[in-house]
Design a protein around this motif. Structure first.
Motif, PDB file in Angstrom:
ATOM      1  N   THR A  57     -21.396 -26.890  13.801  1.00 44.79           N
ATOM      2  CA  THR A  57     -19.902 -26.513  13.654  1.00 44.79           C
ATOM      3  C   THR A  57     -19.100 -27.616  13.693  1.00 44.79           C
ATOM      4  OG1 THR A  57     -20.479 -24.273  14.611  1.00 44.79           O
ATOM      5  CG2 THR A  57     -18.256 -25.035  14.387  1.00 44.79           C
ATOM      6  N   GLU A  58     -18.883 -28.322  14.477  1.00 43.01           N
ATOM      7  CA  GLU A  58     -17.946 -29.683  14.569  1.00 43.01           C
ATOM      8  C   GLU A  58     -18.124 -30.440  13.518  1.00 43.01           C
ATOM      9  OE1 GLU A  58     -17.736 -31.160  18.658  1.00 43.01           O
ATOM     10  OE2 GLU A  58     -16.726 -29.024  19.218  1.00 43.01           O
ATOM     11  N   LEU A  59     -19.455 -30.603  12.909  1.00 47.24           N
ATOM     12  CA  LEU A  59     -19.552 -31.609  11.793  1.00 47.24           C
ATOM     13  C   LEU A  59     -19.009 -31.075  10.612  1.00 47.24           C
ATOM     14  CD1 LEU A  59     -20.568 -34.281  10.570  1.00 47.24           C
ATOM     15  CD2 LEU A  59     -22.911 -33.114  10.503  1.00 47.24           C
ATOM     16  N   LEU A  60     -19.068 -29.579  10.509  1.00 45.70           N
ATOM     17  CA  LEU A  60     -18.601 -28.945   9.265  1.00 45.70           C
ATOM     18  C   LEU A  60     -17.087 -28.826   9.256  1.00 45.70           C
ATOM     19  CD1 LEU A  60     -21.185 -26.014   8.884  1.00 45.70           C
ATOM     20  CD2 LEU A  60     -20.962 -28.161   7.339  1.00 45.70           C
ATOM     21  N   LEU A  61     -16.558 -28.834  10.524  1.00 48.13           N
ATOM     22  CA  LEU A  61     -15.034 -28.677  10.519  1.00 48.13           C
ATOM     23  C   LEU A  61     -14.482 -30.248  10.423  1.00 48.13           C
ATOM     24  CD1 LEU A  61     -14.791 -26.462  13.841  1.00 48.13           C
ATOM     25  CD2 LEU A  61     -14.247 -26.119  11.369  1.00 48.13           C
TER      26      LEU A  61
END
Length: 259
Positions: A57-61
């Protein structure tokens, strides 16, 4: 909004979901994370599944995704409540399609092929209780199937023999619907058609997930109105060959990323 839709899965299986989204929403750009290095998620602990889901999730954000599709049944059932509580973007999850199976079955016997992580989750159990009253759900862990798909052995005799081993007990129990509870499994549908009697309905969640993605984007005025520069970027932290073979097309880029 021209920002991309983010999608992640424990490998290449979620490309079955990506394809449905891309077909329904051709103006949208997408970024896909194939966490093949950690596949399958289904055999991992809830804590490990949550950690990996947060990482993805944090990489996509970081890549400015406006909405995230958790294209993994195991990650949805074990982590999506936490993700929705801790991040501001909308999340679309994937659950085994118990409800449509319960509505369609005539024998009142439904089979579900899924990972251990999905079948043992509280979300799956609550969904089954909600929609499967009066229905007998025959659960089968698809141990080894994700690994075979990730290894490019989709049409091998090993894969077919393993499927027969898992399906025969359900056929003996008179199922007339088979729910695919893992996003890797739609790639097995040609083999399943060879093995299963023609009257058995094979049900997966891909089209419903795409429709829900469209609904949420439009409701929040986040949908892309045009597609002059739309793109589809795929990242894998393992071998790119299998992923590349599944997502060929215009504006598609497949790259290695160590995440």
């Amino acid at each position: 909004m021209q920002q991309p839709i983010g999608i992640f899965d424990s490998g290449v299986g979620g490309t079955s979901i990506w394809r449905e989204i891309q077909n329904l929403l051709p103006n949208e750009s997408t970024i896909y994370l194939a966490d093949s290095k950690n596949a399958p998620y289904g055999a991992k602990s809830e804590e490990e599944i949550l950690r990996l889901s947060i990482k993805n999730t944090e990489l996509l954000l970081q890549k400015e995704c406006k909405l995230i599709v958790v294209a993994c049944n195991t990650a949805t059932t074990n982590a999506i409540d936490h993700l929705r509580a801790h991040y501001k973007v909308p999340f679309i999850g994937i659950e085994p399609a118990i409800k449509p199976a319960a509505l369609q079955t005539k024998t009142k016997n439904v089979g579900i092929l899924a990972t251990k992580g999905t079948l043992s989750s509280s979300l799956f159990n609550s969904t089954s209780k909600m929609f499967a009253e009066g229905i007998t759900v025959h659960e089968q862990e698809g141990t080894g199937l994700v690994e075979l798909i990730e290894a490019g052995k989709l049409n091998s005799s090993i894969t077919k023999d393993l499927l027969k081993k898992y399906l025969d007990p359900m056929l003996e129990r008179d199922i007339d619907c088979l729910v695919l509870g893992c996003t890797h499994y739609p790639y097995l549908i040609p083999l399943l058609r060879e093995i299963l009697p023609t009257q058995i309905n094979i049900i997966d969640s891909g089209a419903a997930v795409a429709r829900q993605t469209k609904t949420i984007l439009e409701r929040n005025h986040m949908d892309a109105q045009t597609s002059p520069t739309n793109f589809h970027k795929f990242y894998s932290n393992l071998n790119l060959d299998i992923l590349s073979s599944m997502v060929e097309g215009p504006a598609v880029q497949v790259e290695f990323l160590d995440f």
